[in-house]
Write an enzyme that holds these catalytic residues in place. Sequence first.
Site, PDB file in Angstrom:
ATOM      1  N   HIS A 364       0.826  -1.204   0.000  1.00  0.00           N
ATOM      2  CA  HIS A 364       0.000   0.000   0.000  1.00  0.00           C
ATOM      3  C   HIS A 364       0.860   1.253   0.000  1.00  0.00           C
ATOM      4  CE1 HIS A 364      -0.081   1.365   4.351  1.00  0.00           C
ATOM      5  NE2 HIS A 364       0.242   0.131   4.574  1.00  0.00           N
ATOM      6  N   ASP A 374       6.058   2.540   7.272  1.00  0.00           N
ATOM      7  CA  ASP A 374       4.720   2.022   6.968  1.00  0.00           C
ATOM      8  C   ASP A 374       3.972   2.992   6.082  1.00  0.00           C
ATOM      9  OD1 ASP A 374       2.215   0.879   6.994  1.00  0.00           O
ATOM     10  OD2 ASP A 374       1.885   1.079   9.146  1.00  0.00           O
ATOM     11  N   GLU A 411      -5.129   1.620   2.794  1.00  0.00           N
ATOM     12  CA  GLU A 411      -4.954   0.414   3.619  1.00  0.00           C
ATOM     13  C   GLU A 411      -5.140   0.739   5.087  1.00  0.00           C
ATOM     14  OE1 GLU A 411      -2.597  -2.510   6.083  1.00  0.00           O
ATOM     15  OE2 GLU A 411      -2.426  -0.343   5.945  1.00  0.00           O
ATOM     16  N   GLU A 412      -4.671   1.939   5.494  1.00  0.00           N
ATOM     17  CA  GLU A 412      -4.670   2.262   6.920  1.00  0.00           C
ATOM     18  C   GLU A 412      -6.083   2.348   7.499  1.00  0.00           C
ATOM     19  OE1 GLU A 412      -2.230   1.800   8.533  1.00  0.00           O
ATOM     20  OE2 GLU A 412      -0.394   2.487   7.578  1.00  0.00           O
ATOM     21  N   ASP A 440       4.321  -4.865   3.235  1.00  0.00           N
ATOM     22  CA  ASP A 440       3.767  -3.612   3.733  1.00  0.00           C
ATOM     23  C   ASP A 440       4.952  -2.796   4.253  1.00  0.00           C
ATOM     24  OD1 ASP A 440       2.564  -1.676   5.418  1.00  0.00           O
ATOM     25  OD2 ASP A 440       0.795  -2.904   5.731  1.00  0.00           O
ATOM     26  N   HIS A 522       2.868   4.287  13.357  1.00  0.00           N
ATOM     27  CA  HIS A 522       1.689   5.154  13.216  1.00  0.00           C
ATOM     28  C   HIS A 522       1.821   6.506  13.928  1.00  0.00           C
ATOM     29  CE1 HIS A 522      -1.347   1.783  11.900  1.00  0.00           C
ATOM     30  NE2 HIS A 522      -0.276   1.830  11.151  1.00  0.00           N
TER      31      HIS A 522
END
Length: 713
Positions: A364, A374, A411-412, A440, A522
């Site tokens: 993604h 990420d 995706e998140e 990922d 994140h």
Amino acid sequence: MSQPLTTRPTVAGISIFPFRQPPPLCTFLFVIVLFVATFYTLHHPNTTPHLLSRNSHNALILRRLFLSSASNATISSYLRALTRLPHLAGTKPSLDTLHYVLHHFQSLGLDTHVAEYEALLSYPAHISVTARFSNKTTVEFDLNEPVVYDASGGDDSSSSPVVKPYHAYSPSGSAQGSVVFVNHGEERDYRALESIGVSVRNCVVLARKGDSLGRGAIVKIAETKGALGVLIYAENDGGGSGGIERGTVMRGIGDPVSPGWPGVVGGEKLSLEDDRVTRRFPKIPSLPLSLHNAEIILASLDGARAPVEWRNSGRVGSGQRVGPGRTVVNMTYQGEMKMKKIQNVLATIRGSEEPDRYVILGNHRDAWTYGAVDPNSGTSALLDISRRFALLLKSGWRPRRTILLCSWDAEEFGMIGSTEWVEENVLNLGASAVAYLNVDCAVQGSGFFASATPQLDGLLLDVLKLVQDPDDVGLTVEETFKSQNNFIQRLSRVDSDFSGFLHHAGIPSIDMYYGADYPVYHTAFDSYDWMIRNADPMFHRHVAMAGIWGLIGIILADEPVIPFDYISYAEQLQAHRDTLSKLLEGKVSVNPLSMAIQEFSYVAEKAKDEAKKLKEQAYSKNDVAAAAKRRELNDRMMLAERGFLDSEGIKGKEWFKHLVYGPAAEPDSKLGFFPGIADAIAMNASEGMIEHEMWRVARAIQRASKALKGGFT
Ligand SMILES: *[C@@H]1O[C@H](CO)[C@@H](O)[C@H](O)[C@H]1NC(C)=O
Ligand SMILES: *[C@@H]1O[C@H](CO)[C@@H](O)[C@H](O)[C@H]1NC(C)=O
Ligand SMILES: *[C@@H]1O[C@H](CO)[C@@H](O)[C@H](O)[C@H]1NC(C)=O
Ligand SMILES: *[C@@H]1O[C@H](CO)[C@@H](O)[C@H](O)[C@H]1NC(C)=O
């Protein structure tokens, strides 16, 4: 910087030199000339239409060319470009990354298109958390992360700030109540609280994120216990940087207003009031909290002492109290849900001999913040693989089967881009997808980790033998993988884009990453700068991952007989059955499973013998009959995984159709496979129900056997 030729380690006759920068044109031409010369001296030129015939020698040359064309410099430049600004799905900078990836594929001459959908995304507007303590003071917490540096280099980061820490799809609203600390928020944590007389009804719960429970599940369980709101913190807060972990709390995956069908532009969308939509969202608000703020609340709690098991674990001290008491929190989340266009980018490398069979590589592109780990470590690896595939194409290579390179969006928010695409293409995928290879976070730290469906284990380990370990020049990735006692895990998790492919469409899948976890997950600190300071200063791990990922792709696309090993699958199923049998302590017989697995093993042995014979022919004869036989066996091996799908799906999670790997009720299920059986056990179902779920799995295994065997009963 190129390494001197003489120091390149050699593994199984293949020299590995993955850290070269792109060679100057003359070097490259020289390589090509050498390559052509080698080919013509060793092989009769009339037998093959292509520069690269698919015999074993040329396969080795091709793989060597792929590995030697790696470049840490290009990967780092892709990562820098992709992570210049935060690029949350549905925002302008996210569209810029779309154009970057699209242009990259197009400039390589790859056949590229965009698959666009409309999906309901969720963004924060106003958030606040205030606490009133026993000393009567009221504190309004600062919910922002400290700004440490400007990753954009000072241009326009102020116009594209990092999104506030929030939980996507939390309902808007306030919750006020006494705080109760619930440890990881698992069912057993609430049982422990109950045993000391603590209820969370009408309270705000404070949970620390553990390993076993996702944030959506933490909120769901708190809701069932009568809590009014949920605050979640991570004990590892960006390595002390004050980072706060964003994330989604949506239940299930994919666009919530087109559940089970593709959210194409102009297609059917449910209303926000529809029960099929509302049940995807929590009923109580939740927010992420920094470790610092969580510790202020924890220190202020009175009431009962924490259950013994929680004390002295992580940062929770022995004197910890859990509330409820005089610490009262008022938390508010105001957000908006908006329909947004999301875009997947797909580049196609058409197969020369079996263009209607597909090997799919996916990653993604959207990120909570800058996304250096990420997901754009994976995106950079994918872009470098495409660059190198384009080089191979220029030198005459055509894969036997078609290769798809996919860059997913949103995706998140819950694997939305890949899920909508899988839903739109589910029949064609079922009929023609050989495997899905997901990366990922390519690099989050040290050590190689992989999960796969078991028929891919052997291929994965073989490829690890061909790639140099990025942290130890003398070793291969396989050697360090084994020496660290790592093993290939299974894919019951629902935490990246493989989920739709495997759990819904039954496509054999792999998911890989460097590093077990990382502190800036994140948070606003997941930046290029963090990557080069902490996870991969010289991009050697990126190079290794791109090498492994690309080689698996090449081999699956090129091998005349697909290198699937169903004996490995049969052995894994046996091990699963044994684990289950122990758990059931003889209360329910696992006989139906045993019978089905026995048959599956037998069919797998037969398929292996057949593959061996056909492989020998593949390198000697080029006749049509042999090719037809190979294709027939390949199709059976491709379809066998689909056998594990069940049209009714897992009870309560019907979209998830795979009965061997899929999400089970957490956290009481310790199985990690057979999700339907695991749920029945966790829910304390009757023996009859457990037996029924066992029969369903047994029938799924029988379907897989039939597919692998071919023909009719
Ligand atoms: C009141 O208690 C809170 C929480 O224990 C603490 O952070 C704060 O400093 C205290 N305020 C005063 C004025 O003592
Ligand atoms: C909680 O905070 C919100 C936002 O500041 C406010 O509107 C609400 O009235 C507060 N609730 C209570 C019960 O004080
Ligand atoms: C690539 O690797 C070489 C060493 O193999 C190193 O000197 C160089 O700095 C690396 N390049 C980048 C961009 O990290
Ligand atoms: C499961 O059922 C048994 C028997 O009815 C009961 O004793 C036990 O407490 C139940 N366990 C759970 C976790 O509900």
